[in-house]
Write a protein that holds these residues in place. Structure first.
Motif, PDB file in Angstrom:
ATOM      1  N   LEU A 168       0.833  -1.199   0.000  1.00 17.75           N
ATOM      2  CA  LEU A 168       0.000   0.000   0.000  1.00 17.75           C
ATOM      3  C   LEU A 168       0.874   1.258   0.000  1.00 17.75           C
ATOM      4  CD1 LEU A 168      -2.902   0.987   0.029  1.00 17.75           C
ATOM      5  CD2 LEU A 168      -2.850   0.928   2.538  1.00 17.75           C
ATOM      6  N   LEU A 169       1.968   1.206   0.778  1.00 17.62           N
ATOM      7  CA  LEU A 169       2.900   2.328   0.790  1.00 17.62           C
ATOM      8  C   LEU A 169       3.576   2.501  -0.572  1.00 17.62           C
ATOM      9  CD1 LEU A 169       4.767   2.135   4.230  1.00 17.62           C
ATOM     10  CD2 LEU A 169       3.273   3.958   3.416  1.00 17.62           C
ATOM     11  N   ALA A 170       3.953   1.384  -1.202  1.00 16.62           N
ATOM     12  CA  ALA A 170       4.603   1.437  -2.515  1.00 16.62           C
ATOM     13  C   ALA A 170       3.675   2.057  -3.559  1.00 16.62           C
ATOM     14  CB  ALA A 170       5.022   0.038  -2.940  1.00 16.62           C
ATOM     15  N   PHE A 171       2.397   1.702  -3.479  1.00 14.19           N
ATOM     16  CA  PHE A 171       1.412   2.280  -4.403  1.00 14.19           C
ATOM     17  C   PHE A 171       1.311   3.788  -4.206  1.00 14.19           C
ATOM     18  CE2 PHE A 171      -2.946   3.869  -4.923  1.00 14.19           C
ATOM     19  CZ  PHE A 171      -3.103   3.684  -6.284  1.00 14.19           C
ATOM     20  N   ARG A 174       4.302   5.590  -5.755  1.00 18.32           N
ATOM     21  CA  ARG A 174       4.225   5.647  -7.210  1.00 18.32           C
ATOM     22  C   ARG A 174       3.149   6.635  -7.670  1.00 18.32           C
ATOM     23  NH1 ARG A 174       5.925   2.562 -11.382  1.00 18.32           N
ATOM     24  NH2 ARG A 174       4.661   2.557 -13.264  1.00 18.32           N
ATOM     25  N   TYR A 175       1.988   6.558  -7.074  1.00 16.66           N
ATOM     26  CA  TYR A 175       0.864   7.397  -7.511  1.00 16.66           C
ATOM     27  C   TYR A 175       1.140   8.871  -7.274  1.00 16.66           C
ATOM     28  CZ  TYR A 175      -3.770   9.473  -7.782  1.00 16.66           C
ATOM     29  OH  TYR A 175      -4.828  10.283  -8.103  1.00 16.66           O
ATOM     30  N   PHE A 176       1.446   9.223  -6.007  1.00 20.14           N
ATOM     31  CA  PHE A 176       1.644  10.635  -5.683  1.00 20.14           C
ATOM     32  C   PHE A 176       2.903  11.187  -6.336  1.00 20.14           C
ATOM     33  CE2 PHE A 176      -1.007   9.324  -1.968  1.00 20.14           C
ATOM     34  CZ  PHE A 176      -2.084  10.153  -2.225  1.00 20.14           C
ATOM     35  N   GLY A 177       3.967  10.363  -6.430  1.00 18.54           N
ATOM     36  CA  GLY A 177       5.204  10.812  -7.061  1.00 18.54           C
ATOM     37  C   GLY A 177       5.016  11.127  -8.532  1.00 18.54           C
ATOM     38  N   TYR A 238      -0.762  17.420  -4.264  1.00 20.17           N
ATOM     39  CA  TYR A 238      -0.426  15.993  -4.226  1.00 20.17           C
ATOM     40  C   TYR A 238       0.576  15.701  -3.117  1.00 20.17           C
ATOM     41  CZ  TYR A 238      -3.066  14.904  -8.428  1.00 20.17           C
ATOM     42  OH  TYR A 238      -4.089  14.700  -9.313  1.00 20.17           O
ATOM     43  N   PHE A 239       1.465  16.670  -2.841  1.00 16.15           N
ATOM     44  CA  PHE A 239       2.393  16.494  -1.728  1.00 16.15           C
ATOM     45  C   PHE A 239       1.634  16.434  -0.406  1.00 16.15           C
ATOM     46  CE2 PHE A 239       5.275  18.176   1.519  1.00 16.15           C
ATOM     47  CZ  PHE A 239       6.370  17.331   1.348  1.00 16.15           C
ATOM     48  N   ARG A 300      11.415  11.070  -7.268  1.00 21.35           N
ATOM     49  CA  ARG A 300      10.696  10.691  -8.491  1.00 21.35           C
ATOM     50  C   ARG A 300      10.119  11.920  -9.182  1.00 21.35           C
ATOM     51  NH1 ARG A 300       8.603   5.802  -9.970  1.00 21.35           N
ATOM     52  NH2 ARG A 300       6.732   6.890 -10.681  1.00 21.35           N
ATOM     53  N   SER A 301       9.531  12.810  -8.406  1.00 21.23           N
ATOM     54  CA  SER A 301       8.861  13.964  -9.004  1.00 21.23           C
ATOM     55  C   SER A 301       9.852  15.005  -9.513  1.00 21.23           C
ATOM     56  CB  SER A 301       7.911  14.608  -7.984  1.00 21.23           C
ATOM     57  OG  SER A 301       8.612  15.082  -6.857  1.00 21.23           O
ATOM     58  N   SER A 302      11.100  14.979  -9.005  1.00 22.86           N
ATOM     59  CA  SER A 302      12.096  15.981  -9.406  1.00 22.86           C
ATOM     60  C   SER A 302      12.972  15.531 -10.561  1.00 22.86           C
ATOM     61  CB  SER A 302      12.986  16.343  -8.204  1.00 22.86           C
ATOM     62  OG  SER A 302      12.216  16.865  -7.154  1.00 22.86           O
ATOM     63  N   LEU A 303      12.861  14.291 -10.979  1.00 20.07           N
ATOM     64  CA  LEU A 303      13.722  13.781 -12.048  1.00 20.07           C
ATOM     65  C   LEU A 303      13.599  14.564 -13.357  1.00 20.07           C
ATOM     66  CD1 LEU A 303      13.583   9.913 -11.507  1.00 20.07           C
ATOM     67  CD2 LEU A 303      15.367  11.523 -10.872  1.00 20.07           C
TER      68      LEU A 303
END
Length: 551
Positions: A168-171, A174-177, A238-239, A300-303
């Motif tokens: 659940l944490l991994a999801f 991925r989703y928010f990132g 989203y953050f 992830r979001s800053s890449l």
């Protein structure tokens, strides 16, 4: 994935500082985990068994563990800040160096605001990425690992059962990132547009006021501002949603553990000390676990920003030729010259010759290709066809030697904030007498002292042009490429400066772009440009008549 590899390759040089940060993370994690273990002794031996002699020992141990944790925290911050600032210093220098060495064509179609945004705004986000976000992925997982060891030690069955919640944490990561990353990229593009608008509005301040266009520019700015607002707001939304999920999820887990532990204490299979120690470790675990999760999401979001920075660092460098050019002996011959910007042809099938010592005039309407032609001769713009300098192909000539002999001067006079002396010395290192002589020849009667401070805003257009022309008198080029370099001067001052120019360089080759017929009449031969082509070449008077009669 390639962006992550790029960042890792850059950071490898700081491995010793990163290792020290890692050591600090271990110290911090040891102290935090030790505190959670110590709680059992405090509860069972002091609070329940009331062994007073243990209080001092436990308090001293507690303070020692807190000191160890904070020493680790300081070590992490010190060395992570050090490698971050060293990397940013290096990166800024590389970006500016790339700007100085970039091929001119790399900037055709790119605004100053866009480039400034990439160097300033994007690099600031990259700084946060390697100095804040990434460090979370170093320190927090170590703390999580140590505290997870405490949880396993206290109750391995309960701890392993909690692992089923990890997907659940991994999801969530991925989703928010992914969502936040998309809007961060849009926000950075929005910052670039805002910066560009500010640059252009500042430079055009007089025109905006003169045409009473403030409302129009405010409206245009508001559109860009609204787009930036939406992107930035959604990024932060989203953050915030991710943060709410993290803490709600964390306290739900704590609530379930309290329920479970309470039943076990009541039935006697678990001591209060064990339970409090477990719940303390779990509470301590929540923050580093959530911070690690946020770190993954932020990375992830800053890449996308890394990709934009890499584009700056990968700007095409100017191709350096290898053929030597010591002097101009014969002249320049152009055959089938073409220049393209994307799908637009700026120059089309140019054929002409310029002999050594000739004074060439170039006329044409705005956008006819005059300035582009001069930039080709200066070695700035890539071209198709042939441009021969004494039978040597221009693109194969050493740029260093070419610019020793060919000097290009634009109507957009370059003056940078500094002293008059500093502005002159970019041309040549000369003594004061020579600097004053150059200023005199260029008509710079506004200069009172070589250490006088000047800037683009402190000088008029004519003063900037004259200061730029003074640099010309400090050099001895074989070929002068002058693009309306006296356009901002009044007729009297222009006459004075041009007399000095033609007298000083009477034996040199000169290619002069001008709109004023008085300047054209000084030339030996004139080329008339129209829509990227040479439509006439001949004597000045005939060329002027042709230009006036052409539609």
């Amino acid at each position: 994935m390639e962006n992550i590899k790029w960042a890792i390759r850059r950071l490898r040089v700081y491995w010793h500082l990163i290792l020290l940060s890692l050591l600090g993370s271990v110290l911090e994690a040891t102290g935090t985990a030790g505190v959670s273990l110590l709680i059992k002794s405090l509860v069972d031996e002091v609070f329940l068994l009331r062994e007073g002699e243990q209080i001092v020992k436990i308090v001293i141990s507690l303070m020692g563990l807190v000191f160890l944790s904070q020493l680790g925290n300081f070590t992490v911050r010190l060395f992570s800040s050090l490698y971050t600032e060293l990397e940013m210093k290096k990166l800024r220098a590389e970006a500016f160096g790339r700007l100085m060495r970039a091929d001119y064509s790399a900037f055709m179609g790119i605004s100053a605001g866009e480039f400034a945004s990439r160097v300033i705004s994007d690099m600031n986000l990259y700084r946060n990425l390697i100095g804040s976000y990434a460090i979370k992925l170093i320190r927090e997982p170590i703390t999580v690992l140590f505290l997870f060891g405490v949880l396993l030690y206290r109750d391995w069955v309960l701890t392993l059962s909690l692992l089923i919640l990890l997907p659940l944490l991994a999801f969530a990561v991925r989703y928010f990132g992914t969502k936040r990353g998309k809007h961060i990229k849009k926000a950075q593009e929005g910052y670039a547009n805002i910066t560009d608008r500010l640059f252009s509005s500042f430079l055009g301040f007089d025109s905006i006021r003169s045409f009473k266009a403030q409302s129009m520019f405010e409206s245009l700015f508001q559109k860009l501002n609204s787009l930036l607002f939406r992107s930035s707001f959604k990024s932060e939304l989203y953050f915030a949603m991710n943060s709410v999920f993290n803490y709600t999820f964390g306290y739900f887990v704590v609530a379930m553990v309290i329920l479970y532990g309470g039943y076990r204490i009541v039935e006697g299979s678990l001591t209060p000390g064990d339970f409090i120690s477990y719940i303390t470790a779990l509470v301590f675990l929540q923050n580093p676990l959530m911070e690690a999760q946020k770190g993954v999401m932020e990375v992830r979001s800053s890449l996308p920003v890394i990709q934009r920075i890499r584009e700056v660092l990968n700007l095409k460098e100017e191709e350096e030729g290898s053929l030597p050019l010591r002097s101009l002996r014969q002249g320049i011959r152009v055959e089938g010259l073409k220049v393209k910007l994307g799908n637009v042809e700026l120059l089309k099938d140019i054929n002409l010759s310029i002999h050594k010592g000739e004074k060439i005039g170039i006329m044409g309407d705005t956008g006819s290709g005059k300035s582009t032609f001069l930039r080709v001769l200066a070695g700035f713009v890539p071209y198709e066809g042939s441009v021969k300098v004494d039978e040597l192909e221009l693109k194969h000539i050493s740029k260093e030697e070419l610019r020793e002999l060919f000097l290009f001067l634009s109507q957009d006079s370059f003056v940078f904030p500094g002293t008059v002396r500093e502005n002159l010395l970019i041309a040549e290192d000369r003594d004061e007498a020579e600097l004053w002589e150059a200023l005199r020849l260029a008509g710079c009667d506004f200069v009172e002292d070589l250490d006088q401070q000047v800037s683009p805003k402190s000088l008029s257009g004519g003063e900037r042009q004259r200061l730029a022309l003074a640099r010309l008198f400090l050099r001895s080029p074989e070929v002068l490429l002058l693009d309306e370099v006296t356009s901002a001067l009044d007729a009297k001052k222009e006459e004075e400066v041009l007399n000095n120019l033609f007298e000083r360089f009477k034996d040199k080759t000169m290619v002069l772009v001008a709109h004023r017929f008085s300047n054209i009449l000084r030339c030996d031969k004139v080329f008339v440009f129209k829509e990227g082509r040479v439509v006439f070449q001949g004597e000045p008077k005939t060329a002027i008549e042709f230009f006036l009669q052409s539609p």
